[in-house]
Design an enzyme around this catalytic site. Structure first.
Site, PDB file in Angstrom:
ATOM      1  N   GLY A   1       2.755  -1.066   4.219  1.00 21.88           N
ATOM      2  CA  GLY A   1       2.862   0.355   3.888  1.00 21.88           C
ATOM      3  C   GLY A   1       4.315   0.740   3.663  1.00 21.88           C
ATOM      4  N   GLY A   2       4.929   1.292   4.691  1.00 22.37           N
ATOM      5  CA  GLY A   2       6.290   1.828   4.590  1.00 22.37           C
ATOM      6  C   GLY A   2       7.282   0.898   3.897  1.00 22.37           C
TER       7      GLY A   2
ATOM      8  N   ASN B   1       0.879  -1.171   0.000  1.00 28.20           N
ATOM      9  CA  ASN B   1       0.000   0.000   0.000  1.00 28.20           C
ATOM     10  C   ASN B   1       0.917   1.221   0.000  1.00 28.20           C
ATOM     11  OD1 ASN B   1      -1.795   2.055   0.455  1.00 28.20           O
ATOM     12  ND2 ASN B   1      -2.266   1.480   2.570  1.00 28.20           N
ATOM     13  N   TRP B   2       1.075   1.793  -1.169  1.00 28.36           N
ATOM     14  CA  TRP B   2       2.041   2.897  -1.301  1.00 28.36           C
ATOM     15  C   TRP B   2       1.526   4.187  -0.675  1.00 28.36           C
ATOM     16  CZ3 TRP B   2       4.482   2.785  -6.929  1.00 28.36           C
ATOM     17  CH2 TRP B   2       5.157   1.566  -7.095  1.00 28.36           C
TER      18      TRP B   2
ATOM     19  N   HIS C   1      -9.484   1.528   4.322  1.00 30.05           N
ATOM     20  CA  HIS C   1      -8.228   1.698   5.068  1.00 30.05           C
ATOM     21  C   HIS C   1      -8.458   2.658   6.242  1.00 30.05           C
ATOM     22  CE1 HIS C   1      -4.156   2.870   6.100  1.00 30.05           C
ATOM     23  NE2 HIS C   1      -3.815   1.699   5.599  1.00 30.05           N
TER      24      HIS C   1
ATOM     25  N   GLY D   1       2.116   2.447  10.627  1.00 30.28           N
ATOM     26  CA  GLY D   1       3.092   3.522  10.464  1.00 30.28           C
ATOM     27  C   GLY D   1       3.740   3.960  11.769  1.00 30.28           C
TER      28      GLY D   1
ATOM     29  N   GLU E   1      -5.737  -4.721  10.271  1.00 31.63           N
ATOM     30  CA  GLU E   1      -4.737  -3.691  10.521  1.00 31.63           C
ATOM     31  C   GLU E   1      -5.075  -2.928  11.802  1.00 31.63           C
ATOM     32  OE1 GLU E   1      -2.534  -2.627   6.654  1.00 31.63           O
ATOM     33  OE2 GLU E   1      -4.197  -1.248   6.877  1.00 31.63           O
TER      34      GLU E   1
ATOM     35  N   GLU F   1      -6.800   5.024   7.352  1.00 30.00           N
ATOM     36  CA  GLU F   1      -6.547   6.447   7.070  1.00 30.00           C
ATOM     37  C   GLU F   1      -7.749   7.075   6.363  1.00 30.00           C
ATOM     38  OE1 GLU F   1      -2.765   5.784   5.189  1.00 30.00           O
ATOM     39  OE2 GLU F   1      -1.948   5.234   7.131  1.00 30.00           O
TER      40      GLU F   1
HETATM   41  P1  PGA Z   1       2.647   0.406   7.568  1.00 26.94           P
HETATM   42  O1  PGA Z   1       1.221   0.606   6.885  1.00 26.94           O
HETATM   43  O2  PGA Z   1       3.191  -0.913   7.046  1.00 26.94           O
HETATM   44  O3  PGA Z   1       3.462   1.586   7.121  1.00 26.94           O
HETATM   45  O4  PGA Z   1       2.425   0.361   9.036  1.00 26.94           O
HETATM   46  C1  PGA Z   1       0.362  -0.475   6.677  1.00 26.94           C
HETATM   47  C2  PGA Z   1      -0.912   0.013   6.039  1.00 26.94           C
HETATM   48  O5  PGA Z   1      -1.382   1.103   6.397  1.00 26.94           O
HETATM   49  O6  PGA Z   1      -1.498  -0.668   5.178  1.00 26.94           O
END
Ligand code: PGA
Length: 255
Positions: free
Chosen positions: A237-238, A13-14, A98, A176, A170, A100
């Protein structure tokens, strides 16, 4: 339930990272590193990167996903992108719900459900994100919160459509933050989600469903998380922004 019954899926997930040119470069770097993957490999990129990403993955085992889609096919929804638009481009996956999106853009379980429905109607595979807030874990209501998110998101989804649903567990406090859930915590909630799917549909449906863990998964901790009996992959993510790190996670899922 036997883990080998379901495909392992590692999805990057960029988020809001990489321009189209940078996306092409990252995929070019990634291609040879994951060419022998024993799992499905997906990169979920920003909307504007989709053409470049689709071009860059041609002839490879990498699939391309978007990070959201609207519930209507078209209309007066400034700034939104619809599922038919994604399908026509050749996008095969879409992340929905997600944290976010829920946290910063007002997504609710109800809108997540409508978006899931729209994506399925266009033949897309959905990566449905669920997970509790830190406060909810402290209150001991993780199971209720996650079960509710799953139940509402899947309402109106037919059993025969479940092969196009991946659920990503998640925990919001792990995204993050560098604070990963322990392997036992990740497995516990993934197993709980599988139980919810079994109760809504059937044991076989639940046994065949890919359930990912996401939240600070990286090259160092992926192997232990992915070895858990109910963790079938990861939403990354990261660490998905670095080809080498992402490929180490893909290799861990291929075992
Ligand atoms: P992260 O993000 O690996 O940077 O913690 C995961 C995500 O939000 O899908």
């Amino acid at each position: 339930m036997n883990k080998s019954l379901r495909p392992a899926v590692i999805a990057g997930n960029w988020k809001m990272n990489k321009t189209p040119a940078e996306a092409s470069a990252l995929i070019a770097e990634l291609r040879p590193l994951v060419a022998d993957a024993g799992c499905d490999v997906v990169v979920c990129v920003p909307f504007v990167d989709l053409p470049a990403a689709l071009e860059a993955v041609k002839g490879s085992n990498i699939r391309v996903g978007a990070q959201n889609c609207h519930w209507e096919k078209s209309g007066a929804f400034t700034g939104e992108i619809s599922a038919p638009m994604l399908r026509e481009m050749g996008v095969s996956y879409v992340v929905i719900g997600h944290s976010e999106r829920r946290q910063y853009f007002g997504e609710t379980d109800a809108t997540v459900n409508r978006r899931v429905r729209a994506a399925l109607d266009e033949g897309l595979t959905v990566i449905l994100c669920v997970g509790e807030l830190e406060r909810e874990r402290e209150l001991g209501i993780t199971a209720e919160v996650v079960a509710t998110q799953v139940k509402v998101a899947l309402s109106g989804v037919k059993a025969e459509e479940l092969s196009r649903i991946i659920i990503a567990y998640e925990p919001v406090w792990a995204i993050g933050t560098g604070k990963t859930a322990t392997a036992a915590q990740a497995n516990e909630v993934c197993a709980l989600i599988r139980g919810v799917v079994a109760s809504l549909y059937c044991d076989k449906c639940a046994g065949g469903m890919t359930i990912q863990y996401g939240g600070s998964m990286n090259a160092g901790n992926a192997e232990e998380l992915l070895a858990q009996p109910d963790v079938d992959g990861g939403l990354i993510g990261g660490a998905s922004l670095k080809a080498k790190d992402f490929s180490v996670i893909v290799a861990a899922a291929s075992k």
